[in-house]
Design a protein around this motif. Structure first.
Motif, PDB file in Angstrom:
ATOM      1  N   GLY A  10       0.811  -1.203   0.000  1.00 45.61           N
ATOM      2  CA  GLY A  10       0.000   0.000   0.000  1.00 45.61           C
ATOM      3  C   GLY A  10       0.851   1.262   0.000  1.00 45.61           C
ATOM      4  N   ARG A  11       0.180   2.400   0.097  1.00 50.17           N
ATOM      5  CA  ARG A  11       0.866   3.699   0.024  1.00 50.17           C
ATOM      6  C   ARG A  11       1.854   3.877   1.169  1.00 50.17           C
ATOM      7  NH1 ARG A  11      -2.892   8.876  -0.494  1.00 50.17           N
ATOM      8  NH2 ARG A  11      -3.326   7.770  -2.466  1.00 50.17           N
ATOM      9  N   ASP A  12       1.449   3.554   2.400  1.00 54.71           N
ATOM     10  CA  ASP A  12       2.349   3.749   3.543  1.00 54.71           C
ATOM     11  C   ASP A  12       3.543   2.809   3.474  1.00 54.71           C
ATOM     12  OD1 ASP A  12       0.788   5.749   4.531  1.00 54.71           O
ATOM     13  OD2 ASP A  12       0.008   4.616   6.245  1.00 54.71           O
ATOM     14  N   GLY A  13       3.314   1.583   3.023  1.00 53.63           N
ATOM     15  CA  GLY A  13       4.410   0.633   2.921  1.00 53.63           C
ATOM     16  C   GLY A  13       5.451   1.073   1.906  1.00 53.63           C
ATOM     17  N   HIS A  14       4.982   1.503   0.728  1.00 54.05           N
ATOM     18  CA  HIS A  14       5.909   1.992  -0.282  1.00 54.05           C
ATOM     19  C   HIS A  14       6.651   3.240   0.207  1.00 54.05           C
ATOM     20  CE1 HIS A  14       3.572  -0.539  -3.151  1.00 54.05           C
ATOM     21  NE2 HIS A  14       4.758  -0.653  -3.706  1.00 54.05           N
ATOM     22  N   ALA A  15       5.947   4.121   0.900  1.00 51.03           N
ATOM     23  CA  ALA A  15       6.588   5.330   1.424  1.00 51.03           C
ATOM     24  C   ALA A  15       7.658   4.982   2.448  1.00 51.03           C
ATOM     25  CB  ALA A  15       5.536   6.254   2.047  1.00 51.03           C
ATOM     26  N   ALA A  16       7.399   3.963   3.266  1.00 49.31           N
ATOM     27  CA  ALA A  16       8.376   3.547   4.269  1.00 49.31           C
ATOM     28  C   ALA A  16       9.637   2.999   3.617  1.00 49.31           C
ATOM     29  CB  ALA A  16       7.752   2.495   5.193  1.00 49.31           C
ATOM     30  N   VAL A  17       9.468   2.174   2.596  1.00 54.73           N
ATOM     31  CA  VAL A  17      10.620   1.623   1.880  1.00 54.73           C
ATOM     32  C   VAL A  17      11.431   2.744   1.240  1.00 54.73           C
ATOM     33  CG1 VAL A  17      11.353   0.114  -0.004  1.00 54.73           C
ATOM     34  CG2 VAL A  17       9.438  -0.565   1.460  1.00 54.73           C
ATOM     35  N   ASP A  18      10.734   3.656   0.583  1.00 53.79           N
ATOM     36  CA  ASP A  18      11.414   4.772  -0.073  1.00 53.79           C
ATOM     37  C   ASP A  18      12.174   5.622   0.939  1.00 53.79           C
ATOM     38  OD1 ASP A  18      11.755   6.553  -2.524  1.00 53.79           O
ATOM     39  OD2 ASP A  18      10.834   7.953  -1.114  1.00 53.79           O
ATOM     40  N   ALA A  19      11.558   5.892   2.086  1.00 49.99           N
ATOM     41  CA  ALA A  19      12.204   6.727   3.097  1.00 49.99           C
ATOM     42  C   ALA A  19      13.449   6.047   3.663  1.00 49.99           C
ATOM     43  CB  ALA A  19      11.216   7.032   4.227  1.00 49.99           C
ATOM     44  N   LEU A  20      13.365   4.752   3.936  1.00 52.92           N
ATOM     45  CA  LEU A  20      14.511   4.030   4.489  1.00 52.92           C
ATOM     46  C   LEU A  20      15.684   4.042   3.517  1.00 52.92           C
ATOM     47  CD1 LEU A  20      15.628   2.154   6.772  1.00 52.92           C
ATOM     48  CD2 LEU A  20      14.873   0.245   5.348  1.00 52.92           C
ATOM     49  N   LEU A  21      15.414   3.692   2.259  1.00 56.93           N
ATOM     50  CA  LEU A  21      16.503   3.597   1.288  1.00 56.93           C
ATOM     51  C   LEU A  21      17.057   4.972   0.926  1.00 56.93           C
ATOM     52  CD1 LEU A  21      15.139   0.761  -1.014  1.00 56.93           C
ATOM     53  CD2 LEU A  21      16.627   0.601   0.994  1.00 56.93           C
ATOM     54  N   ARG A  22      16.193   5.984   0.872  1.00 57.62           N
ATOM     55  CA  ARG A  22      16.665   7.328   0.580  1.00 57.62           C
ATOM     56  C   ARG A  22      17.551   7.858   1.707  1.00 57.62           C
ATOM     57  NH1 ARG A  22      12.192   9.497   0.329  1.00 57.62           N
ATOM     58  NH2 ARG A  22      12.182  10.644   2.291  1.00 57.62           N
ATOM     59  N   ARG A  23      17.124   7.678   2.956  1.00 57.22           N
ATOM     60  CA  ARG A  23      17.922   8.144   4.088  1.00 57.22           C
ATOM     61  C   ARG A  23      19.264   7.427   4.143  1.00 57.22           C
ATOM     62  NH1 ARG A  23      14.763   9.561   9.588  1.00 57.22           N
ATOM     63  NH2 ARG A  23      13.258  11.054   8.753  1.00 57.22           N
ATOM     64  N   ALA A  24      19.227   6.107   3.907  1.00 59.09           N
ATOM     65  CA  ALA A  24      20.461   5.330   3.966  1.00 59.09           C
ATOM     66  C   ALA A  24      21.442   5.789   2.893  1.00 59.09           C
ATOM     67  CB  ALA A  24      20.140   3.850   3.804  1.00 59.09           C
ATOM     68  N   ALA A  25      20.939   6.027   1.674  1.00 57.87           N
ATOM     69  CA  ALA A  25      21.814   6.473   0.589  1.00 57.87           C
ATOM     70  C   ALA A  25      22.335   7.878   0.854  1.00 57.87           C
ATOM     71  CB  ALA A  25      21.057   6.409  -0.732  1.00 57.87           C
ATOM     72  N   ASP A  26      21.474   8.764   1.345  1.00 52.83           N
ATOM     73  CA  ASP A  26      21.902  10.136   1.636  1.00 52.83           C
ATOM     74  C   ASP A  26      22.982  10.175   2.718  1.00 52.83           C
ATOM     75  OD1 ASP A  26      20.115  11.057  -0.239  1.00 52.83           O
ATOM     76  OD2 ASP A  26      18.623  11.751   1.214  1.00 52.83           O
ATOM     77  N   ALA A  27      22.927   9.188   3.629  1.00 58.47           N
ATOM     78  CA  ALA A  27      23.919   9.115   4.700  1.00 58.47           C
ATOM     79  C   ALA A  27      25.183   8.375   4.258  1.00 58.47           C
ATOM     80  CB  ALA A  27      23.320   8.430   5.930  1.00 58.47           C
ATOM     81  N   GLY A  28      25.197   7.898   3.013  1.00 55.05           N
ATOM     82  CA  GLY A  28      26.363   7.174   2.515  1.00 55.05           C
ATOM     83  C   GLY A  28      26.484   5.758   3.041  1.00 55.05           C
ATOM     84  N   LEU A  29      25.370   5.202   3.545  1.00 55.90           N
ATOM     85  CA  LEU A  29      25.405   3.867   4.130  1.00 55.90           C
ATOM     86  C   LEU A  29      25.099   2.770   3.113  1.00 55.90           C
ATOM     87  CD1 LEU A  29      23.518   4.634   7.478  1.00 55.90           C
ATOM     88  CD2 LEU A  29      25.990   4.626   7.043  1.00 55.90           C
ATOM     89  N   THR A  30      24.391   3.102   2.044  1.00 56.94           N
ATOM     90  CA  THR A  30      24.061   2.152   0.995  1.00 56.94           C
ATOM     91  C   THR A  30      24.191   2.852  -0.355  1.00 56.94           C
ATOM     92  OG1 THR A  30      21.693   2.700   0.897  1.00 56.94           O
ATOM     93  CG2 THR A  30      22.362   1.017   2.502  1.00 56.94           C
ATOM     94  N   PRO A  31      24.289   2.080  -1.440  1.00 60.17           N
ATOM     95  CA  PRO A  31      24.308   2.714  -2.768  1.00 60.17           C
ATOM     96  C   PRO A  31      22.975   3.383  -3.076  1.00 60.17           C
ATOM     97  CG  PRO A  31      25.097   0.431  -2.854  1.00 60.17           C
ATOM     98  CD  PRO A  31      24.495   0.629  -1.499  1.00 60.17           C
ATOM     99  N   GLN A  32      23.029   4.372  -3.958  1.00 70.68           N
ATOM    100  CA  GLN A  32      21.810   4.999  -4.460  1.00 70.68           C
ATOM    101  C   GLN A  32      21.099   4.025  -5.397  1.00 70.68           C
ATOM    102  OE1 GLN A  32      20.454   7.995  -3.899  1.00 70.68           O
ATOM    103  NE2 GLN A  32      22.078   9.171  -2.882  1.00 70.68           N
TER     104      GLN A  32
END
Length: 276
Positions: free
Chosen positions: A243-265
């Motif tokens: 659903g919408r909240d689930g997709h938003a959660a995935v996007d937020a986790l991966l975006r934050r991790a990439a912005d912090a340099g912890l995972t690839p973009q």
């Protein structure tokens, strides 16, 4: 046709996939199933070892070229996040040794995001079942735990220093994306796989007793009431549809991790599950 499937032996996975594994889903292929902790499947998926596989959401940046995220069957939710446990209750982790269940687990990624502005700790990857006994015995200063440990850690005389799920929810307003289901690109039709898994979930909810023996056979000596609480917490509406909240959660986790340099973009299209 037979497909290879890798899931954990945890009650939420065996409950959800019982019907599919046992040939009870009309039109689904036969399944050759492997049971392994998520740290193992995260690594195996990098080799393309399975057709459908349960992995940590934190591992997606290394996997989405070869796998497609499915919108069902995984573990997301509220009030179900990882806990950071200590024996002494001290909040100072400066120079402490922290046992974690895998270096590409969502639990560890959340810990790294939470601790970004704190003094560094020494990290040691430890099999999940050894973390709480190790902290209790003083082999580690703290331990990062998931799943049924939420219910059992007081037995070891441990204290929850922080609930990382609660921290994430308060900070983002979103559920915690823990475990994802992936289908191998070019091997498994994601539309068909989504249908098989959703039907397996539907059957699990329609008759929760049907999978009981199967769940307990793989529950690693877990008490039945703990297994029931585990299923109730981790199998929820997000299991049937992100659903919408689930997709938003995935996007937020991966975006934050990439912005912090912890995972690839990764591109947003790669992180979006097929939906109908």
């Amino acid at each position: 046709m037979t497909i290879s499937l890798a899931i954990s032996p945890c009650p939420n996975d065996t409950f959800v996939f019982h019907a599919l594994v046992h040939g009870l889903v009309p039109g689904a292929p036969a399944v050759d199933v492997t049971y392994a902790d998520v740290d193992v499947t995260n690594t195996a998926a990098e080799r393309g070892a399975y057709d459908i596989v349960k992995v940590s959401y934190a591992a997606l940046p290394w996997l989405l070229d070869d796998y497609e995220l499915l919108p069902c069957g995984g573990a997301l939710g509220r009030g179900c996040g990882p806990l950071l446990l200590t024996r002494t209750g001290t909040a100072d982790l400066t120079g402490a040794t922290v046992a974690v269940p895998g270096d590409r687990t969502t639990a560890y990624l959340l810990f790294r995001l939470w601790s970004a502005d704190r003094p560094p700790a020494r990290i040691e990857v430890v099999p999940f079942h050894e973390i709480m006994p190790g902290v209790a015995a003083g082999r580690y200063d703290a331990g990062l735990v998931i799943h049924e440990a939420r219910f059992t850690y007081p037995r070891y005389g441990l204290t929850a220093l922080v609930d990382l799920g609660e921290w994430w929810e308060n900070d983002t307003g979103l559920p915690i994306p823990l475990g994802a289901i992936l289908a191998r690109r070019g091997v498994v039709d994601p539309v068909a796989a989504t249908g098989w898994i959703r039907e397996s979930v539907r059957q699990a909810w329609a008759d929760p007793t049907a999978s009981r023996d199967y769940v307990m056979a793989h529950a690693q000596e877990m008490e039945p009431d703990v297994a029931d609480r585990h299923i109730a917490l981790y199998v929820n509406d997000f299991t049937a549809d992100l659903g919408r909240d689930g997709h938003a959660a995935v996007d937020a986790l991966l975006r934050r991790a990439a912005d912090a340099g912890l995972t690839p973009q990764i591109s947003s299209s790669r992180a979006t599950a097929w939906t109908s």
